[in-house]
Design a protein around this motif. Sequence first.
Motif, short mmCIF file in Angstrom:
data_model
loop_
_atom_site.label_atom_id
_atom_site.label_comp_id
_atom_site.label_asym_id
_atom_site.label_seq_id
_atom_site.Cartn_x
_atom_site.Cartn_y
_atom_site.Cartn_z
N SER A 553 79.08 15.40 59.94
CA SER A 553 78.13 16.27 60.64
C SER A 553 76.90 16.49 59.78
O SER A 553 76.95 16.36 58.54
CB SER A 553 78.79 17.61 60.96
OG SER A 553 79.15 18.29 59.76
N ASP A 555 75.52 19.15 58.77
CA ASP A 555 75.68 20.20 57.76
C ASP A 555 76.74 19.84 56.72
O ASP A 555 77.04 20.65 55.82
CB ASP A 555 76.01 21.54 58.41
CG ASP A 555 77.34 21.53 59.15
OD1 ASP A 555 78.08 20.52 59.08
OD2 ASP A 555 77.66 22.54 59.82
N ARG A 556 77.32 18.65 56.80
CA ARG A 556 78.30 18.12 55.84
C ARG A 556 79.56 18.99 55.75
O ARG A 556 80.20 19.06 54.70
CB ARG A 556 77.68 17.97 54.45
CG ARG A 556 76.47 17.05 54.41
CD ARG A 556 76.03 16.80 52.99
NE ARG A 556 74.81 15.97 52.96
CZ ARG A 556 74.21 15.57 51.85
NH1 ARG A 556 74.72 15.92 50.67
NH2 ARG A 556 73.13 14.85 51.89
N ARG A 557 79.93 19.58 56.85
CA ARG A 557 81.14 20.40 56.84
C ARG A 557 82.26 19.81 57.69
O ARG A 557 83.43 20.18 57.51
CB ARG A 557 80.83 21.80 57.36
CG ARG A 557 79.90 22.59 56.46
CD ARG A 557 79.69 23.99 57.00
NE ARG A 557 78.83 24.79 56.13
CZ ARG A 557 78.48 26.05 56.37
NH1 ARG A 557 78.92 26.66 57.48
NH2 ARG A 557 77.70 26.70 55.53
N SER A 558 81.93 18.92 58.63
CA SER A 558 82.93 18.39 59.55
C SER A 558 82.78 16.88 59.68
O SER A 558 81.69 16.33 59.49
CB SER A 558 82.79 19.04 60.94
OG SER A 558 82.89 20.44 60.86
N PRO A 578 87.92 18.87 58.84
CA PRO A 578 87.00 19.47 57.86
C PRO A 578 86.69 18.49 56.73
O PRO A 578 87.56 17.74 56.28
CB PRO A 578 87.77 20.68 57.35
CG PRO A 578 89.21 20.35 57.57
CD PRO A 578 89.25 19.51 58.81
N ASP A 580 86.14 19.12 53.73
CA ASP A 580 86.81 19.44 52.46
C ASP A 580 88.27 18.98 52.44
O ASP A 580 88.96 19.09 51.42
CB ASP A 580 86.71 20.94 52.17
CG ASP A 580 87.40 21.80 53.23
OD1 ASP A 580 88.19 21.27 54.04
OD2 ASP A 580 87.14 23.03 53.25
#
Length: 955
Positions: A553, A555-558, A578, A580
């Motif tokens: 994504s 925003d680099r979160r998903s 996620p 992470d």
Amino acid sequence: MKELFASARAMPVSDRQAYLAAACAGDEVLRQEVESLLASDQRAKSFLESPAVVRGDGTPHPAQSMIEGRRLGAYQVQALLGAGGMGEVYRARDTRLQRNVALKLLPHAFTSDPERLSRFEGEARMLAALNHPNIGAIYGFEEADGLRFLVLELVDGQTLADTLADVSHQHAGRGLPIRDALSIAGQIAVALDVAHEKGIIHRDLKPANITITPEGVAKVLDFGLAKSTDVASTPDLAQSQTMPANHTGAGAVMGTPGYMSPEQARGQVVDKRTDVWAFGCVLYEMLTGCAPFKGGSVSDTIAAVLESEPEWDALPQETPPSVRLLLQRCLDKDANRRLGDLGDVHFDIDDLRGDATTRRRQSSRTRRAFSAALVTSVLIAGGAASVYWVKPTVAVTTPAEYIQLTNFSDSATAPSLSPDGRMVTFKRGGDSFLGPGQIFVKRLPNGESVQLTTSPGQKYGPVFTPDGTRVAYTNKVSGEWDTWTVPVLGGQPVRLLPNASGLTWIADHLVLFSEIKAGLHMGIVTATDSRAARREIYIQPDEHAMAHYSYLSPDRRSVLVVEMTGVHAFTQPCRLVPFDGHSAGRPVGPHGTCLSAAWSPDGRWMYLAAVVGGTSHLWRQRFPDGAPEQITFGPLEEEGGAVAPDGRSLVTSIGMRRSAVWIHDRAGERAIVSDGYASAPRLSRDGTRVFYLFVRDWWLSGVVGWTTAAADLRSVDLATGKSDTLLSGQSVTAYAISRDEKEVAFTTTNADGQSQIWLAPLDRRTPPRLIVESADQVSFAAPGELIFRSLAEGNALARIKTDGTGLERIPTGSFLDKGDVSSDGEWVIIHSPATSDHPVLETLAVPIRGGVPRTVCRGDADICTAGWSRDGTFFYVGRLNASPSFARRTFAIPVPAGQALPDFSAGGIADLKRAVALPGVRTIEEGLISPGSDPSTYVFTKADSQRNLFRVPLH
């Protein structure tokens, strides 16, 4: 010669060349004289182009003076309406019923020709079999004063040829408005489909044989060249090849040159696909105002039909992409690749026009197909309570707005945009995932498509580097899944990362990719482009499962993930995990098969390409938990989506797929099933029939990448070509025929996506019986016994009695796929992938009753295929994903009497070169085959796809 030209001039201009061709077909000298005169004498050419229907000296044509004003039985002849090589048509008054009619008489030159009279009667019988508002009706076939004539419906209006001439006169170089052209085309398709359902092929469809009434109804007329495939009713027609009016020899040509199919122009046997070609010619002419194939003479026109492509750029810019692809499919010179049926083309055209009224008048066959598709989508969705029958409240995009970016006759797939959106990279040839093909790049909007790679291997997933100077792609060679890069300006590819596929960039030196942990267990990881700082994102618990694509994504979160199950098939929805890596995430998108994904630049939308109800379309879902919305519709399929940097459009691949069944025997190779999508052919034991799976409508084929649609089970009689449906409405995904050919075991998928094995008699005397759930890849083994792959506890080999009792697991250790079972039912082929405990990939022959497995292939990164002839005298070995030198080859190896397997050396066939050296081996120049009684006879499939890239606006 003068009389011939005078007769031609009595006809509409559009019919004159056809008349001359038909009149001269039996006299080569006369034909050459006519062509020479037309080519060299401007007066002769002008004479034919003049609109006057009189002699050059101003006197009436003899036909008019002989017939006009006369009374033929109850019919008062009034005026000549037109004439052609196949007949003269007059307006007349039926004095008994007080109605106006049309009378069709044979040309005077043919009234004593028995063959022509026979064909004239055949035309009457065929018209009598047709009763449809889009086909001119016949009232009778009568004789009076020594003349035989057809009594036909008098259709008021203007021929399509004259309509197009009027439009061209008013607007040079223009065709009809697209909506009007599609309306007429839809009606023509209906008329031809009705004729084809009755076994009648028109063979002379052209604008001059189509009349448009004042109410806008299109009527297909003049079946004078029609051919019936019903031998019982019209043997004189069914047994003939395409023949001219005055010549009965095989191999002669008849029809109108500019609208003949290539096979018709060659004098070959034709079927309904020749009408499909003519339909494409007429639709093209309606849209552009000019015929697709033109020449200064009949010979030049035929040469254009055989050798030239239409000027595709002449189509109006606003032509919907589905119509462009329909035209390309209709005008494919290879009849086996051409659209095989017009049955539901009118339904698709109605969808494009938004004509709900006409849509409600669809044929019962179409309603059945649509209902089946809807039922399938309900099942896939998990029942009525959770059906996704969702359309956006505001239109996201419409086909009329699509902009075509490539124009290939094969396929362009897997599009990806450069960071600035000014270039697109894609794969040309084959499917988007694996398969053949090379990587291309194109500068938008109108740059040339440039090939960047030429190397062997199976490529997919091209993407640009962050600076836009190189393209990275996955190249799978000999089991190695590596990422390579190549300069966009051309140059030598270099390997970026081994054991890395589906790679995308997060930042300049940070990447996201798929990595094999062991065997074929593939998960998603992130690392630098030197593989430092590696971190796992998503690893499936099934050691056979593979996650192939990942999309981070903004925003680099998903991360959106596209994955295969443990049976190596794309059957799952997209997954949102996620970045992470703290959880396995959850499914998103529609309840179907996810093939690709993308994010809007602001991260508010997830765009998904998914197969739902058997078709692949684009969907979107608001992040993080909105409802899925389907955003593209229609008969064509979309696959892949690259969202533009401004978020206002995306680039996708749009097209369709077909698959034909072919047979190779001592007579050579030929197609035996060429309509729709046919797969999994099997020869009957006596070699007289072929069983196969069939999806009639190509847009319901649902075969995209490595997904498989449910289908009917059919058989075709090789002697007559007649097809018989053995299982319909059962959603068959795979099948096996018993050795006595009295039963079929088949696999279906239930509403929960679970595979089931059923058993049914082929004579359909009793209904199918459920044998076992959570199982697939079934085969008949010993009498009364089935062997299959059990999915209940991971992949396991199992057997069960045909009455559903005696379920027993067969110890084999870990394996991936089950293959063929020997003719004696005692051996089964399995494919065992490399694992951490067993690092060598193997294809094994396993004794079902216990014993030591025999190695067929090992030590190579690709699985080989293996199986037996029906009588067990030959063992067939081929190779999936083989090197180019052995691609599309199978080896038939003799089996010694009393044995089940050939005498392999230690370690089996390590490579195909060893197979070639075995005693008595015979080489077959084809890949996956189903053998017959000996290596000279086998059946196989030929699949092809036609896809191009389009820019789809998003609102």
